[in-house]
Design an enzyme around this catalytic site. Structure first.
Site, mmCIF file in Angstrom:
data_model
loop_
_atom_site.group_PDB
_atom_site.id
_atom_site.type_symbol
_atom_site.label_atom_id
_atom_site.label_comp_id
_atom_site.label_asym_id
_atom_site.label_seq_id
_atom_site.Cartn_x
_atom_site.Cartn_y
_atom_site.Cartn_z
ATOM 1 N N SER A 101 0.830 -1.201 0.000
ATOM 2 C CA SER A 101 0.000 0.000 0.000
ATOM 3 C C SER A 101 0.867 1.255 0.000
ATOM 4 C CB SER A 101 -0.982 -0.024 1.172
ATOM 5 O OG SER A 101 -1.867 -1.108 1.046
ATOM 6 N N LYS A 126 0.778 -4.945 -4.086
ATOM 7 C CA LYS A 126 -0.623 -4.503 -4.034
ATOM 8 C C LYS A 126 -0.761 -3.265 -4.911
ATOM 9 C CE LYS A 126 -4.343 -3.326 -0.810
ATOM 10 N NZ LYS A 126 -4.779 -2.107 -1.522
#
Length: 223
Positions: A101, A126
């Protein structure tokens, strides 16, 4: 504060003032003439302490991240250097599979702008941006609407950001193990970690991005 205490750190990045909740621990650092270090853990990223805003502290200028969809680049976030605090100090970044993230955005920005040297293992990967739509029966549908690309236009989804150098297998994999490594001279990673710090301390500030949190290592004897 004493080891294990919770403290608040105030950081001013002209003109904004940020208040960060931190946990501190300190390794012994005295044996074998290893450098004395402090370990600061930023427990979460939020709007005021995101990967993008953190990148601005370290970058003089450049692209931080692209937001792309099936039509190409939709948005880009960059910096003009006005928020830079440490734009020229040599920097090493330690990452692992838990770097995700906001911390993964920061990692990609530092690597592709040639601002830092990366050590560790590939990050989590991600890279998708999803929107959730509520259905009539109360359930939800997650739809991928875009993805992140690093400044070099690398899509890290399911691949991650690849470090420049690997670390030994005994290096700590989570924050509890990391702090324990600093405090226990008998642990397997103790010598390897302090040797790494000893080698790097005169060349780099060291930033650890681990498990979606940011850990900042300040090398007192090297700077």
């Amino acid at each position: 504060g004493p080891e294990g205490s919770s403290v608040e750190l105030t950081v001013q990045t002209r003109p904004e003032i940020k208040h960060l909740a931190l946990t501190l621990c300190e390794g012994p650092g005295s044996e074998k003439n290893y450098p004395k270090i402090s370990y600061i853990k930023l427990t979460s990223f939020n709007q005021k302490a995101s990967g993008i805003e953190t990148a601005k502290i370290w970058l003089e200028k450049g692209v931080i991240v692209y937001i792309c969809d099936n039509h190409g680049v939709r948005y880009l976030y960059d910096t003009d250097g006005s928020s830079a605090i440490a734009a020229s100090e040599p920097l090493a970044v330690l990452v692992n599979m838990g770097t995700a993230s906001a911390s993964e955005i920061l990692t990609g920005a530092l690597k592709d702008n040639k601002r830092a040297v990366l050590f560790g293992e590939p990050t989590y990967g991600k890279g998708k941006i999803q929107s959730v739509f509520q259905l009539s029966d109360g359930s939800g549908l997650a739809v991928t609407v875009a993805h992140y690309e690093t400044p070099a236009h690398n899509d890290s989804n399911k691949v991650g950001v690849i470090p420049d150098h690997p670390l030994p297998n005994s290096f700590p994999k989570d924050d509890d193990s990391f702090c324990g490594c600093l405090q226990d001279p008998a642990s397997a990673c103790y010598d390897e970690f302090y040797y790494l710090i000893y080698v790097l301390r005169n060349k780099y500030l060291i930033l650890i991005l681990n498990y979606m949190c940011l850990f900042l290592i300040l090398i007192f004897s090297g700077y």
